[in-house]
Write a protein that holds these residues in place. Sequence first.
Motif, PDB file in Angstrom:
ATOM      1  N   MET A   1       0.947  -1.362  -0.006  1.00 40.45           N
ATOM      2  CA  MET A   1       0.051   0.014  -0.111  1.00 40.45           C
ATOM      3  C   MET A   1       0.946   1.149   0.096  1.00 40.45           C
ATOM      4  O   MET A   1       1.791   1.371   0.699  1.00 40.45           O
ATOM      5  CB  MET A   1      -0.895  -0.063   1.386  1.00 40.45           C
ATOM      6  N   SER A   2       0.568   2.239  -0.643  1.00 35.24           N
ATOM      7  CA  SER A   2       1.346   3.389  -0.865  1.00 35.24           C
ATOM      8  C   SER A   2       1.438   4.174   0.414  1.00 35.24           C
ATOM      9  O   SER A   2       0.252   4.384   1.165  1.00 35.24           O
ATOM     10  CB  SER A   2       0.690   4.398  -1.890  1.00 35.24           C
ATOM     11  N   ASP A   3       2.461   4.816   0.889  1.00 31.05           N
ATOM     12  CA  ASP A   3       2.583   5.621   1.931  1.00 31.05           C
ATOM     13  C   ASP A   3       1.560   6.762   1.878  1.00 31.05           C
ATOM     14  O   ASP A   3       1.388   7.487   2.974  1.00 31.05           O
ATOM     15  CB  ASP A   3       3.775   6.083   2.287  1.00 31.05           C
ATOM     16  N   THR A   4       1.231   7.315   0.676  1.00 30.59           N
ATOM     17  CA  THR A   4       0.263   8.419   0.497  1.00 30.59           C
ATOM     18  C   THR A   4      -0.880   8.116   0.995  1.00 30.59           C
ATOM     19  O   THR A   4      -1.752   9.183   0.972  1.00 30.59           O
ATOM     20  CB  THR A   4       0.673   9.031  -1.081  1.00 30.59           C
ATOM     21  N   ILE A   5      -1.417   6.985   0.839  1.00 30.91           N
ATOM     22  CA  ILE A   5      -2.632   6.594   1.087  1.00 30.91           C
ATOM     23  C   ILE A   5      -2.971   6.240   2.595  1.00 30.91           C
ATOM     24  O   ILE A   5      -2.343   5.472   3.132  1.00 30.91           O
ATOM     25  CB  ILE A   5      -3.108   5.571   0.198  1.00 30.91           C
ATOM     26  N   PRO A   6      -3.709   6.818   3.339  1.00 29.14           N
ATOM     27  CA  PRO A   6      -4.205   6.523   4.724  1.00 29.14           C
ATOM     28  C   PRO A   6      -4.407   5.094   5.168  1.00 29.14           C
ATOM     29  O   PRO A   6      -5.021   4.439   4.232  1.00 29.14           O
ATOM     30  CB  PRO A   6      -5.162   7.376   5.185  1.00 29.14           C
ATOM     31  N   ARG A   7      -3.626   4.560   5.936  1.00 31.23           N
ATOM     32  CA  ARG A   7      -3.730   2.857   6.133  1.00 31.23           C
ATOM     33  C   ARG A   7      -5.072   3.029   7.208  1.00 31.23           C
ATOM     34  O   ARG A   7      -5.035   3.571   8.246  1.00 31.23           O
ATOM     35  CB  ARG A   7      -2.642   2.441   6.744  1.00 31.23           C
ATOM     36  N   PRO A   8      -5.917   2.050   7.047  1.00 27.86           N
ATOM     37  CA  PRO A   8      -7.049   1.894   7.872  1.00 27.86           C
ATOM     38  C   PRO A   8      -6.629   1.196   9.114  1.00 27.86           C
ATOM     39  O   PRO A   8      -5.924   0.103   9.358  1.00 27.86           O
ATOM     40  CB  PRO A   8      -8.101   0.878   7.084  1.00 27.86           C
ATOM     41  N   VAL A   9      -7.335   1.677  10.082  1.00 28.01           N
ATOM     42  CA  VAL A   9      -7.061   1.164  11.595  1.00 28.01           C
ATOM     43  C   VAL A   9      -8.412   1.239  12.211  1.00 28.01           C
ATOM     44  O   VAL A   9      -9.264   2.222  12.209  1.00 28.01           O
ATOM     45  CB  VAL A   9      -6.244   1.922  12.248  1.00 28.01           C
ATOM     46  N   ILE A  10      -8.826   0.519  13.294  1.00 27.33           N
ATOM     47  CA  ILE A  10      -9.779   0.274  14.168  1.00 27.33           C
ATOM     48  C   ILE A  10      -9.347   0.342  15.284  1.00 27.33           C
ATOM     49  O   ILE A  10      -8.460  -0.365  15.916  1.00 27.33           O
ATOM     50  CB  ILE A  10     -10.563  -0.900  13.829  1.00 27.33           C
ATOM     51  N   ILE A  11     -10.078   1.118  16.381  1.00 23.10           N
ATOM     52  CA  ILE A  11      -9.332   1.351  17.672  1.00 23.10           C
ATOM     53  C   ILE A  11     -10.332   0.765  18.680  1.00 23.10           C
ATOM     54  O   ILE A  11     -11.516   1.005  18.829  1.00 23.10           O
ATOM     55  CB  ILE A  11      -9.290   2.863  18.027  1.00 23.10           C
ATOM     56  N   ILE A 120     -13.464  -5.193   8.827  1.00 27.24           N
ATOM     57  CA  ILE A 120     -12.151  -5.597   8.854  1.00 27.24           C
ATOM     58  C   ILE A 120     -11.773  -6.132   7.309  1.00 27.24           C
ATOM     59  O   ILE A 120     -12.751  -7.064   6.803  1.00 27.24           O
ATOM     60  CB  ILE A 120     -11.674  -6.950   9.686  1.00 27.24           C
ATOM     61  N   THR A 121     -10.880  -5.564   6.825  1.00 30.60           N
ATOM     62  CA  THR A 121     -10.541  -6.119   5.332  1.00 30.60           C
ATOM     63  C   THR A 121      -8.888  -6.441   5.517  1.00 30.60           C
ATOM     64  O   THR A 121      -8.445  -5.923   6.371  1.00 30.60           O
ATOM     65  CB  THR A 121     -10.919  -5.146   4.382  1.00 30.60           C
ATOM     66  N   ALA A 122      -8.516  -6.741   4.301  1.00 30.29           N
ATOM     67  CA  ALA A 122      -6.919  -7.047   4.081  1.00 30.29           C
ATOM     68  C   ALA A 122      -6.397  -5.557   4.285  1.00 30.29           C
ATOM     69  O   ALA A 122      -6.743  -4.690   3.808  1.00 30.29           O
ATOM     70  CB  ALA A 122      -6.712  -7.626   2.705  1.00 30.29           C
ATOM     71  N   GLY A 123      -5.563  -5.652   5.195  1.00 27.38           N
ATOM     72  CA  GLY A 123      -4.786  -4.422   5.467  1.00 27.38           C
ATOM     73  C   GLY A 123      -5.068  -3.516   6.800  1.00 27.38           C
ATOM     74  O   GLY A 123      -4.480  -2.692   7.133  1.00 27.38           O
ATOM     75  N   THR A 124      -6.357  -3.952   7.388  1.00 29.75           N
ATOM     76  CA  THR A 124      -6.833  -3.160   8.570  1.00 29.75           C
ATOM     77  C   THR A 124      -5.939  -3.775   9.545  1.00 29.75           C
ATOM     78  O   THR A 124      -5.624  -4.874   9.924  1.00 29.75           O
ATOM     79  CB  THR A 124      -8.157  -3.746   8.748  1.00 29.75           C
ATOM     80  N   ARG A 125      -5.560  -2.947  10.362  1.00 34.12           N
ATOM     81  CA  ARG A 125      -4.755  -3.054  11.887  1.00 34.12           C
ATOM     82  C   ARG A 125      -5.590  -2.559  12.778  1.00 34.12           C
ATOM     83  O   ARG A 125      -6.464  -1.603  12.668  1.00 34.12           O
ATOM     84  CB  ARG A 125      -3.526  -2.240  11.695  1.00 34.12           C
ATOM     85  N   ILE A 126      -5.669  -3.226  13.961  1.00 32.48           N
ATOM     86  CA  ILE A 126      -6.485  -3.004  15.165  1.00 32.48           C
ATOM     87  C   ILE A 126      -5.633  -2.446  16.196  1.00 32.48           C
ATOM     88  O   ILE A 126      -4.747  -3.138  16.557  1.00 32.48           O
ATOM     89  CB  ILE A 126      -7.640  -4.113  15.364  1.00 32.48           C
ATOM     90  N   ALA A 127      -5.939  -1.376  16.738  1.00 31.69           N
ATOM     91  CA  ALA A 127      -5.320  -0.974  17.764  1.00 31.69           C
ATOM     92  C   ALA A 127      -5.877  -1.336  19.402  1.00 31.69           C
ATOM     93  O   ALA A 127      -7.096  -0.756  19.369  1.00 31.69           O
ATOM     94  CB  ALA A 127      -5.004   0.505  17.700  1.00 31.69           C
ATOM     95  N   CYS A 128      -5.362  -2.232  19.934  1.00 29.27           N
ATOM     96  CA  CYS A 128      -6.029  -2.753  20.981  1.00 29.27           C
ATOM     97  C   CYS A 128      -5.685  -2.112  22.152  1.00 29.27           C
ATOM     98  O   CYS A 128      -4.364  -2.205  22.884  1.00 29.27           O
ATOM     99  CB  CYS A 128      -5.617  -4.242  21.196  1.00 29.27           C
ATOM    100  N   GLN A 148      -8.460 -11.854   8.304  1.00 31.89           N
ATOM    101  CA  GLN A 148      -8.069 -10.669   7.375  1.00 31.89           C
ATOM    102  C   GLN A 148      -7.378  -9.634   7.834  1.00 31.89           C
ATOM    103  O   GLN A 148      -6.674  -8.858   6.874  1.00 31.89           O
ATOM    104  CB  GLN A 148      -9.412 -10.149   6.920  1.00 31.89           C
ATOM    105  N   ALA A 149      -7.135  -9.161   9.072  1.00 31.95           N
ATOM    106  CA  ALA A 149      -6.615  -8.093   9.658  1.00 31.95           C
ATOM    107  C   ALA A 149      -5.193  -8.272   9.371  1.00 31.95           C
ATOM    108  O   ALA A 149      -4.556  -9.495   9.358  1.00 31.95           O
ATOM    109  CB  ALA A 149      -6.838  -7.915  10.986  1.00 31.95           C
ATOM    110  N   GLU A 150      -4.486  -7.274   9.175  1.00 29.87           N
ATOM    111  CA  GLU A 150      -3.040  -7.224   8.846  1.00 29.87           C
ATOM    112  C   GLU A 150      -2.224  -7.398  10.069  1.00 29.87           C
ATOM    113  O   GLU A 150      -1.136  -8.426  10.290  1.00 29.87           O
ATOM    114  CB  GLU A 150      -2.521  -6.006   8.263  1.00 29.87           C
ATOM    115  N   ALA A 151      -2.734  -6.730  11.355  1.00 26.20           N
ATOM    116  CA  ALA A 151      -2.242  -7.027  12.678  1.00 26.20           C
ATOM    117  C   ALA A 151      -2.931  -6.667  13.710  1.00 26.20           C
ATOM    118  O   ALA A 151      -3.667  -5.584  13.555  1.00 26.20           O
ATOM    119  CB  ALA A 151      -0.638  -6.342  12.626  1.00 26.20           C
TER     120      ALA A 151
END
Length: 274
Positions: A1-11, A120-128, A148-151
Amino acid sequence: MSDTIPRPVIIDTDPGVDDALAIMFAHRAPTLQVQGITTVFGNQTIEKNTRNACSLVDLLGAGTPVYRGASRPLVKGAPRVKSHDETELGNYRHSGKLRSEAPMTEPKDGDALHFLACAITAGTRIACLGPTTNLALLANLYPEALGQAEALVIMGGVFDQPGNTSPWAEFNVHCDPDALAQLLNFNGVNKILIPADICRAVTMDESDFLHVGDHALSQAIGNIVGEYVAYYRGDHSYGSFTGGVMYDTLVIGYLLWPELFNVEPRHVIVETGD
């Protein structure tokens, strides 16, 4: 994923002071796109935690959807934190712009599990940022979705140092050790632990937030962190600190600048007995 595109995160959070700072940090980071906030019991009841999450969304003017999650641990009762003030947000409830008013933002219909399963889709990261009860339930009920979460980046645990709830236990894990034990045994997703011993190396005080460009936000942060910083300066049970321990904020720090962290593979077992 490009660094210029915001990466999805769920908190996933139980908003106390450090959670609040992490939520603000994530929303103001141009490289992150906060897709939603799910709440969990922990620092306070699920009702108060959800209300605080909605209040923070109001403060930020973000429009981020908030979903209510687990109200209790999987198995046993949970402790209650002392460092965040009765409201969890320091003096913000008393002197912040919302004061005693109900937040304008309301939690969405539906619960946190269904939101997570759909969002959650491919590339989603979850901040726990709190007890991992919601994620453990997701692993049990919707394993394909969690896979599917990235991490999962988890603030929890403590290694080779005393805990902050007992001589052994860190608060988030102590709230629901069975949840983290189950989550660590779920092999379908990458899990990164940021333990309390690492968090204690990074402290803050009120002056660290004087340069926030938004004056109203800066003032609100000052109200939120004041009592938290004072608590840690006077904490002689688990080690005196020069300021408030950053804890959950480091999860967002890792998402933004992973190169600042040394990540080591470990086999981790959670002690769930007494």
